[in-house]
Design a protein around this motif. Structure first.
Motif, PDB file in Angstrom:
ATOM      1  N   ALA A 137       0.823  -1.209   0.000  1.00 25.63           N
ATOM      2  CA  ALA A 137       0.000   0.000   0.000  1.00 25.63           C
ATOM      3  C   ALA A 137       0.859   1.262   0.000  1.00 25.63           C
ATOM      4  N   VAL A 138       0.504   2.209  -0.862  1.00 23.32           N
ATOM      5  CA  VAL A 138       1.064   3.560  -0.840  1.00 23.32           C
ATOM      6  C   VAL A 138       0.006   4.521  -0.311  1.00 23.32           C
ATOM      7  N   LEU A 139      -1.196   4.476  -0.892  1.00 22.71           N
ATOM      8  CA  LEU A 139      -2.286   5.308  -0.417  1.00 22.71           C
ATOM      9  C   LEU A 139      -3.045   4.575   0.692  1.00 22.71           C
ATOM     10  N   GLY A 213       5.698   4.800 -13.576  1.00 20.87           N
ATOM     11  CA  GLY A 213       5.696   6.112 -12.941  1.00 20.87           C
ATOM     12  C   GLY A 213       6.559   6.197 -11.709  1.00 20.87           C
ATOM     13  N   LEU A 214       6.018   6.788 -10.640  1.00 18.18           N
ATOM     14  CA  LEU A 214       6.763   6.987  -9.397  1.00 18.18           C
ATOM     15  C   LEU A 214       5.849   6.769  -8.204  1.00 18.18           C
ATOM     16  N   SER A 215       6.465   6.448  -7.070  1.00 19.80           N
ATOM     17  CA  SER A 215       5.768   6.374  -5.789  1.00 19.80           C
ATOM     18  C   SER A 215       6.440   7.315  -4.803  1.00 19.80           C
ATOM     19  N   VAL A 216       5.629   8.024  -4.040  1.00 14.38           N
ATOM     20  CA  VAL A 216       6.110   8.839  -2.928  1.00 14.38           C
ATOM     21  C   VAL A 216       5.566   8.212  -1.649  1.00 14.38           C
ATOM     22  N   VAL A 217       6.480   7.820  -0.755  1.00 12.81           N
ATOM     23  CA  VAL A 217       6.098   7.085   0.453  1.00 12.81           C
ATOM     24  C   VAL A 217       6.822   7.686   1.655  1.00 12.81           C
ATOM     25  N   GLN A 218       6.079   8.012   2.709  1.00  9.61           N
ATOM     26  CA  GLN A 218       6.728   8.503   3.920  1.00  9.61           C
ATOM     27  C   GLN A 218       7.319   7.321   4.687  1.00  9.61           C
ATOM     28  N   VAL A 219       8.597   7.452   5.077  1.00  8.29           N
ATOM     29  CA  VAL A 219       9.297   6.409   5.813  1.00  8.29           C
ATOM     30  C   VAL A 219       9.954   7.019   7.042  1.00  8.29           C
ATOM     31  N   GLU A 220      10.289   6.150   7.991  1.00  7.74           N
ATOM     32  CA  GLU A 220      10.953   6.615   9.206  1.00  7.74           C
ATOM     33  C   GLU A 220      11.838   5.511   9.753  1.00  7.74           C
ATOM     34  N   ASN A 238       1.892  10.770   0.778  1.00 10.75           N
ATOM     35  CA  ASN A 238       2.019   9.614  -0.117  1.00 10.75           C
ATOM     36  C   ASN A 238       1.269   9.853  -1.423  1.00 10.75           C
ATOM     37  N   ARG A 239       1.864   9.355  -2.492  1.00 14.95           N
ATOM     38  CA  ARG A 239       1.324   9.673  -3.821  1.00 14.95           C
ATOM     39  C   ARG A 239       1.764   8.634  -4.834  1.00 14.95           C
ATOM     40  N   ARG A 240       0.929   8.331  -5.779  1.00 14.10           N
ATOM     41  CA  ARG A 240       1.297   7.535  -6.942  1.00 14.10           C
ATOM     42  C   ARG A 240       1.177   8.402  -8.182  1.00 14.10           C
ATOM     43  N   ILE A 241       2.214   8.375  -8.998  1.00 13.46           N
ATOM     44  CA  ILE A 241       2.230   9.028 -10.308  1.00 13.46           C
ATOM     45  C   ILE A 241       2.337   7.923 -11.342  1.00 13.46           C
ATOM     46  N   THR A 242       1.434   7.912 -12.318  1.00 11.34           N
ATOM     47  CA  THR A 242       1.344   6.805 -13.263  1.00 11.34           C
ATOM     48  C   THR A 242       1.343   7.325 -14.697  1.00 11.34           C
ATOM     49  N   THR A 358      -0.279  17.837  -4.162  1.00 13.92           N
ATOM     50  CA  THR A 358      -1.259  18.345  -5.129  1.00 13.92           C
ATOM     51  C   THR A 358      -0.599  18.994  -6.341  1.00 13.92           C
ATOM     52  N   SER A 359       0.719  19.070  -6.349  1.00 10.52           N
ATOM     53  CA  SER A 359       1.422  19.774  -7.430  1.00 10.52           C
ATOM     54  C   SER A 359       1.390  18.965  -8.719  1.00 10.52           C
TER      55      SER A 359
END
Length: 697
Positions: A137-139, A213-220, A238-242, A358-359
Motif C-alpha cells: 500500500a502507498v495510499l 511512474g513513481l511512488s512517494v512514500v513517507q518512511v521513518e 504519499n502519492r502515486r504518479i502513473t 497536489t502539485s
C-alpha cells in the motif's frame, strides 16, 4: 549472511549467457525493447577528436607546447595513485583474500564475495530487511496486494513495479523522509500468470500503466530495530504518479508544433511518464527523474509516411510495427500512424515536488530530449545550478545544462517557487573528449598507455540557449525535441552507454558510469578511443571529470578513467592505480552515489562476470583511491539500482528479481523477498549495522 556458503541460502546455477552481456534476454525484451539486438541509432560519422590530434603530435609534444590546452581549453589533472600492479589470479567462486582495515574513508566492512544466491547478501555485522515491495500500500485506501486478482484501480494505489532510482527528501523531525521511487518498466510475463503476449487484456494493459511512474512514500527509522519502515499513520504526502497522471510541459519548447496531439492541441499537457530510470534530489527538495527507453512503447514507426518524421524516430530507436506490449490496441496515442507527435512527449527529465502532493509534475524541455538515464545537479560557486545527464545508448553522448538564474537558499515558499523554475531557462551543452596519449598506445585491449592512465581534456559544446540555437540548420525547438540529431551535427564524443552522471558535492568532480558497449570496434563502428579504450567493451568503466578551476559552469574540463571494470585478473582492467590483487571484481557500472565522506558507491546492471549484481564502494581520494569493495549482492536475476547512502543505512532498489530466461509467473525461479513458493517482487531493501554504528565508521 556474508558468505555464499551460509546455511539456509539457496545457491542457484550461474546466470545463462543468452545475451552478449550478463543480462538475461527476457530483461532486455521488457526493459529496452532488445536495444542491443538492433543497430545502434547513432549512425553519424563524427570522428573521435583525440585521434586527429594524436596522429600528428606526441603526448610530450602536446604537454610541452600546450596544444591540447589550446585546442580543448583545459589542462591536465594531477591525482594521487600509482600505476596498476601486475595481475594476479582471482577465482570468482573462492575467497578473494581481500585485505581491509580502518582508514579515514571509513569503508571498513568485509567485502561480500561474488555469488548467485537468491537473497540480498550483506557484510558480516550487517543486517537487511525490506522497506516496501511491489503491490504494498502507498495510499491509505489501497487494498491488500493479491497477485492472482490484480486490478488497475488497486495498482494505482500500490507501490509500482520494477523500482529503479530511489531518493530521500527529509521531513522535519527525527529520521523521517519522503522516499521517492521510479518504476521503470513492466515485465508482464512475471506480473501475470498465463500471460499471452499476443493477446493482452485491456485490464492487464491498464495495470501496467498504473505500475509505471513513481511512488512517494513517507518512511521513518524504527527506534528499536534500526531499520527503515513505511510510516503507518501519516500518509498525507504519499502519492502515486502513473502513465495517466497529467504533466506540464515547460521551458523553451513547450507548445511546440512537434508536441501537439489531437488530445492536447496546446502541446503543454502530457499524460504520464514512463521508463523512468535514474534521477536525483535537488537542493530545493524536488526529484528529477529521467525518461529512458520510451521508444519501445510506440508502435508502427516503420509505417510513418513522413520521411523526416520517420528519420527522426529512427534516431531514437523507434522502429517496427506492433509493440511488445500492444498498448496501441487500447490507446491510439501509442500508435504513431494515428498520433505522430506522441513519442516526442517522452524522453525528458521530469521534476516532481514530493512535499506538495497536489502539485503538477513537470517535463523540462530545456534539458533536451533523449534516453535520459537521469539528471543530477550541483550549485556552482557563482550560484547557478548545473545538471549533468547521460544518454543511455551505445555511441551516444554526455550532456550538461547550466541555468540562467541563481539558486535561492532557504526553504521559504518564495525560495522554493523560485528554485522550481530554475530549469526553465539556461544553456544546454554536449561533451567532446580528447585523449592525451598517442593513438598507437590505445590498442583496444585496455592496456594502459605509457603515462599510466587513460586521461585527457575536453570541452562542452553549446547546443541551445532558450530560443537561440547554436546548431546550424536547427531551430531552438528542434534542438530541444530532436537533441540527438542536433548533437550529431557538432561532433561530440561517442560514449559507451553513459548512464548515471553525478557531481560530488565534496570535491565538485563529476563521475559517470559508462555501462558497456559490445559494438565498439565492430565493422563500421568506432574503434577504441582513450575515453573508451576497449574493443567489445562488455564490463564498462567509470569516468571522473573535473571542470576547469573546479567551476561547474566552465566550458572546458579535464578527465580520467577512475575504473576500467572487469575481473582484476584481466590485464585490461584498472582500479585507479590501486593494487588489483586487493579489489572486488566489478562489471557493468550503472548508478552512482556518494556517502558523507565523499566515497563513490556504484550499483551494477548486467554483471558479465556471472555473479549477481551488487553495490560497490570505492574511495576517490587518498591512498585507497581505486580500492573497490563489494558491499552487497541482490537476488538471482535482479539488478541493483538507486543506491541511497546515508550515515546510518543504505537503501538498494532490487529491480526485476527472478527475471531469468525460462522463468515466468507460472514458473518462478526466485522467491525473494517473501520466500517459500511466493512470486518474486521488486522491492526496496535497507541495510544497516547490527551495532547501530555508522556505515562509514
Amino acid at each position: 549472511m556474508s558468505s555464499p556458503t551460509d546455511p539456509g541460502r539457496r545457491l542457484l546455477p550461474l546466470l545463462t549467457a543468452n545475451h552478449p552481456l550478463g543480462r538475461q534476454a527476457v530483461t532486455c525484451q521488457y526493459r529496452c525493447g532488445n536495444a542491443c539486438s538492433h543497430e545502434a541509432p547513432n549512425t553519424s560519422a563524427n570522428a573521435y577528436f583525440g585521434d586527429v590530434v594524436k596522429e600528428v603530435v606526441s603526448r610530450r609534444g602536446i604537454l610541452k607546447a600546450g596544444a591540447v590546452v589550446a585546442a580543448a581549453g583545459a589542462g591536465a589533472l594531477a591525482f594521487s595513485g600509482t600505476a596498476a600492479a601486475a595481475p594476479v589470479d582471482v577465482d570468482l567462486d573462492l575467497d578473494l583474500g581481500l585485505k581491509f582495515g580502518r582508514d579515514r574513508d571509513g569503508l571498513n566492512f568485509e567485502p561480500v564475495q561474488p555469488n548467485t544466491l537468491d537473497a540480498v547478501v550483506v557484510p558480516k555485522g550487517y543486517q537487511q530487511d525490506v522497506v516496501i515491495r511491489w503491490g504494498d500500500a502507498v495510499l491509505s485506501d489501497a487494498p491488500k496486494f493479491d497477485f492472482d486478482n490484480q486490478t488497475a484501480a488497486a495498482q494505482a494505489k500500490q507501490f509500482g513495479y520494477n523500482n529503479d532510482f530511489c531518493g530521500l527528501v527529509p521531513l522535519p523531525g527525527w529520521n523521517r523522509w519522503l522516499m521517492v521511487s521510479n518504476h521503470e518498466y513492466s515485465s508482464e510475463e512475471f506480473m501475470f500468470k498465463n500471460w499471452d503476449a499476443n493477446n493482452p487484456t485491456e485490464e492487464q494493459v491498464k495495470i501496467a500503466w498504473a505500475a509505471h511512474g513513481l511512488s512517494v512514500v513517507q518512511v521513518e527509522r524504527d527506534h528499536r530495530s534500526g531499520k527503515l519502515v513505511v510510516s503507518k499513520d501519516k500518509r498525507r504526502y504519499n502519492r502515486r504518479i502513473t502513465l495517466t497522471t497529467p504533466f506540464e510541459m515547460r521551458g523553451p519548447a513547450a507548445d511546440s508544433k512537434y508536441l501537439k496531439t489531437s488530445a492536447d492541441p496546446s502541446g503543454k499537457v502530457v499524460l504520464g511518464t514512463q521508463n523512468n530510470c535514474a534521477g536525483g534530489v535537488t537542493p530545493w527538495g524536488t526529484i528529477l527523474s529521467g525518461e529512458e527507453n520510451f521508444n519501445q512503447y510506440f508502435a508502427n514507426g516503420d509505417l510513418v509516411t513522413d520521411a523526416t518524421a520517420k528519420a527522426r524516430n529512427a534516431r531514437y530507436g523507434i522502429r517496427g510495427t506492433a509493440s511488445t506490449r500492444k498498448w496501441e490496441r487500447f490507446d491510439k496515442r501509442f500508435d504513431l500512424t494515428q498520433e505522430p507527435n506522441e513519442a516526442n512527449r517522452f524522453g525528458w527529465v521530469v521534476e516532481i515536488d514530493p512535499l506538495d502532493p497536489t502539485s503538477t509534475p513537470v517535463k523540462h524541455t530545456a534539458l533536451g530530449r533523449f534516453k535520459h538515464e537521469g539528471a543530477n545537479v550541483i550549485v556552482a560557486r557563482n550560484g547557478r545550478v548545473v545538471a549533468y545527464m547521460g544518454d543511455d545508448e551505445r555511441f551516444d553522448y554526455m550532456y550538461k545544462f547550466v541555468t540562467d538564474e541563481c539558486y535561492m537558499p532557504g526553504s521559504s515558499k518564495r525560495a522554493r517557487e523560485h528554485n522550481k523554475r530554475l530549469l526553465d531557462s539556461g544553456t544546454l551543452y554536449v561533451a567532446k573528449f580528447t585523449g592525451d596519449s598517442p593513438a598507437s598506445e590505445i590498442d583496444g585491449t585496455g592496456k594502459l598507455p605509457s603515462d599510466g592512465e587513460f586521461d585527457g581534456s575536453g570541452q562542452w559544446i553549446p547546443l541551445a540557449h532558450n530560443d537561440r540555437s547554436f546548431v546550424p540548420g536547427f531551430t531552438a525547438e528542434e534542438v530541444y525535441i530532436f537533441t540527438r540529431l542536433a548533437a550529431d551535427k557538432v561532433s561530440p564524443t561517442k560514449m559507451d552507454r553513459p548512464e548515471d552522471v553525478e557531481p560530488s558535492l565534496r570535491n565538485r568532480r563529476v563521475y559517470a558510469a559508462l555501462t558497456n558497449n559490445t559494438d565498439r570496434g565492430k565493422p563500421g563502428k568506432e574503434g577504441a578511443t582513450e575515453v573508451s579504450p576497449r574493443l567489445g567493451n562488455k564490463h564498462g568503466h567509470v569516468l571522473e571529470l573535473e571542470e576547469r578551476h573546479s567551476d561547474n559552469t566552465a566550458t572546458t574540463f579535464s578527465w580520467k578513467l577512475l575504473l576500467v571494470c572487469g575481473d582484476p585478473n584481466d590485464p585490461g582492467t584498472y582500479f585507479g592505480g590501486y593494487d588489483k590483487g586487493q579489489v572486488s571484481p566489478i562489471s557493468c557500472p550503472d548508478n552512482v552515489a556518494f556517502d558523507s565522506r565523499g566515497n563513490l558507491w556504484i550499483s551494477t546492471d548486467g554483471n558479465a562476470l556471472k555473479s549477481n549484481d551488487g553495490i560497490f564502494a570505492v574511495p576517490v581520494e587518498g591512498r585507497h583511491r581505486g580500492f573497490v569493495k563489494q558491499f552487497l549482492t541482490v537476488p538471482i536475476g535482479g539488478e541493483a539500482c538507486g543506491p541511497v547512502i546515508e550515515d546510518d543505512f543504505v537503501l538498494v532498489s532490487v529491480q526485476h528479481p527472478g527475471e531469468i530466461d525460462g522463468a515466468s509467473a507460472n514458473n518462478p525461479l526466485s522467491h525473494w523477498p517473501d520466500g517459500g513458493t511466493s512470486q518474486p517482487r521488486p522491492s526496496v531493501a535497507v541495510v544497516w549495522r547490527k551495532d547501530r554504528r555508522k556505515i562509514c565508521d
